[in-house]
Design an enzyme around this catalytic site. Structure first.
Site, PDB file in Angstrom:
ATOM      1  N   ASP A 106       0.852  -1.193   0.000  1.00 25.66           N
ATOM      2  CA  ASP A 106       0.000   0.000   0.000  1.00 25.66           C
ATOM      3  C   ASP A 106       0.889   1.246   0.000  1.00 25.66           C
ATOM      4  OD1 ASP A 106      -2.000   1.858   0.335  1.00 25.66           O
ATOM      5  OD2 ASP A 106      -2.691   1.136   2.269  1.00 25.66           O
ATOM      6  N   PHE A 155     -10.145  -0.399   0.045  1.00 24.38           N
ATOM      7  CA  PHE A 155      -9.821  -1.180   1.234  1.00 24.38           C
ATOM      8  C   PHE A 155     -10.390  -2.586   1.084  1.00 24.38           C
ATOM      9  CE2 PHE A 155     -10.242  -2.749   5.558  1.00 24.38           C
ATOM     10  CZ  PHE A 155      -8.978  -2.479   6.048  1.00 24.38           C
TER      11      PHE A 155
HETATM   12  P1  5GP Z   1       1.973  -0.345   3.792  1.00 28.92           P
HETATM   13  O1  5GP Z   1       3.062  -0.372   4.821  1.00 28.92           O
HETATM   14  O2  5GP Z   1       2.414  -0.809   2.419  1.00 28.92           O
HETATM   15  O3  5GP Z   1       1.229   0.947   3.757  1.00 28.92           O
HETATM   16  O4  5GP Z   1       0.842  -1.295   4.299  1.00 28.92           O
HETATM   17  C1  5GP Z   1       0.995  -2.617   4.380  1.00 28.92           C
HETATM   18  C2  5GP Z   1       0.090  -3.177   5.449  1.00 28.92           C
HETATM   19  O5  5GP Z   1      -1.083  -2.378   5.667  1.00 28.92           O
HETATM   20  C3  5GP Z   1      -0.370  -4.517   4.985  1.00 28.92           C
HETATM   21  O6  5GP Z   1       0.484  -5.515   5.498  1.00 28.92           O
HETATM   22  C4  5GP Z   1      -1.768  -4.607   5.559  1.00 28.92           C
HETATM   23  O7  5GP Z   1      -1.698  -5.167   6.822  1.00 28.92           O
HETATM   24  C5  5GP Z   1      -2.230  -3.178   5.693  1.00 28.92           C
HETATM   25  N1  5GP Z   1      -3.136  -2.780   4.581  1.00 28.92           N
HETATM   26  C6  5GP Z   1      -2.862  -1.916   3.579  1.00 28.92           C
HETATM   27  N2  5GP Z   1      -3.907  -1.798   2.730  1.00 28.92           N
HETATM   28  C7  5GP Z   1      -4.863  -2.616   3.201  1.00 28.92           C
HETATM   29  C8  5GP Z   1      -6.191  -2.959   2.739  1.00 28.92           C
HETATM   30  O8  5GP Z   1      -6.717  -2.502   1.710  1.00 28.92           O
HETATM   31  N3  5GP Z   1      -6.873  -3.847   3.495  1.00 28.92           N
HETATM   32  C9  5GP Z   1      -6.360  -4.394   4.629  1.00 28.92           C
HETATM   33  N4  5GP Z   1      -7.122  -5.250   5.280  1.00 28.92           N
HETATM   34  N5  5GP Z   1      -5.126  -4.109   5.078  1.00 28.92           N
HETATM   35  C10 5GP Z   1      -4.381  -3.232   4.370  1.00 28.92           C
END
Ligand code: 5GP
Ligand code: MG
Length: 181
Positions: A106, A155
């Site tokens: 993300d 999400f």
């Molecule tokens: P980042 O560090 O890349 O922003 O986020 C990674 C973490 O955020 C993922 O391991 C996950 O746990 C959470 N996350 C990011 N986007 C989503 C989403 O659309 N749905 C859910 N359930 N978790 C997300």
């Protein structure tokens, strides 16, 4: 739980098929890199558990697994606050080939942080594999060697991904109804 899902983005059949392909590709790549490569899978708790369980059964190679925990979503909040490591780093990674495994890319802060931290331990190589990647700048610009699916910036839950720690057991990837959030 199933009734809370507004739309299924990726079915369990699509997930299974894509993971088989990913497994073949990863196996081939590591065979090429070094036939005696010692692989260490590093799944990121908790979201990656279902993905890594399925993926590793399509990796007929010698491997170990070292789980790490990262907090980036305090409570229910959906905005990432920058990742923080909650477990101690696995030891004895010198010369080993590390494959980080996560559910979704993300903001990219989780993958970047783990990659930077593990790089300091002098591994032979370090790569990352995610099931999902959001089609947003921050995710697309984060180095990641293996990506299952590129998805819209929504999400999502299911297949390990949670909302407030629920919905991980859904067999597919879906979007929740607005009234549930
Ligand atoms: P980042 O560090 O890349 O922003 O986020 C990674 C973490 O955020 C993922 O391991 C996950 O746990 C959470 N996350 C990011 N986007 C989503 C989403 O659309 N749905 C859910 N359930 N978790 C997300
Ligand atoms: Mg996660």
């Amino acid at each position: 739980v199933f009734a809370d899902v507004a739309k299924i983005l990726i079915s369990r059949e699509q997930i299974a098929e894509r993971i088989e392909q990913l497994g073949r590709q990863i196996k081939q790549d590591y065979d090429q890199l070094d036939p005696d490569a010692e692989i260490v899978l590093v799944p990121i708790l908790t979201g990656a558990v279902i993905f890594v369980a399925d993926l590793m059964r399509h990796l007929p190679i010698k491997l170990r697994m070292e789980m790490v925990a990262v907090s980036s979503y305090p409570g229910k909040a959906m905005t990432s606050r920058g990742a923080q490591l909650m477990t101690s780093m696995p030891k004895d990674l010198t010369g080993k080939h590390i494959l980080i495994v996560d559910d979704i890319l993300d903001s990219g802060s989780t993958i970047r942080m783990i990659r930077d931290t593990l790089s300091a331990l002098n591994p032979g190589s370090i790569r990352a594999c995610v099931l999902l990647r959001k089609q947003i700048g921050s995710a697309m610009q984060t180095p990641c060697e293996y990506v299952g699916f590129d998805i819209p910036d929504e999400f999502v839950v299911g297949y390990g991904l949670d909302y407030d720690n629920y919905y991980r057991n859904l067999p597919h990837i879906g979007v929740l109804k607005r009234e549930v959030l």
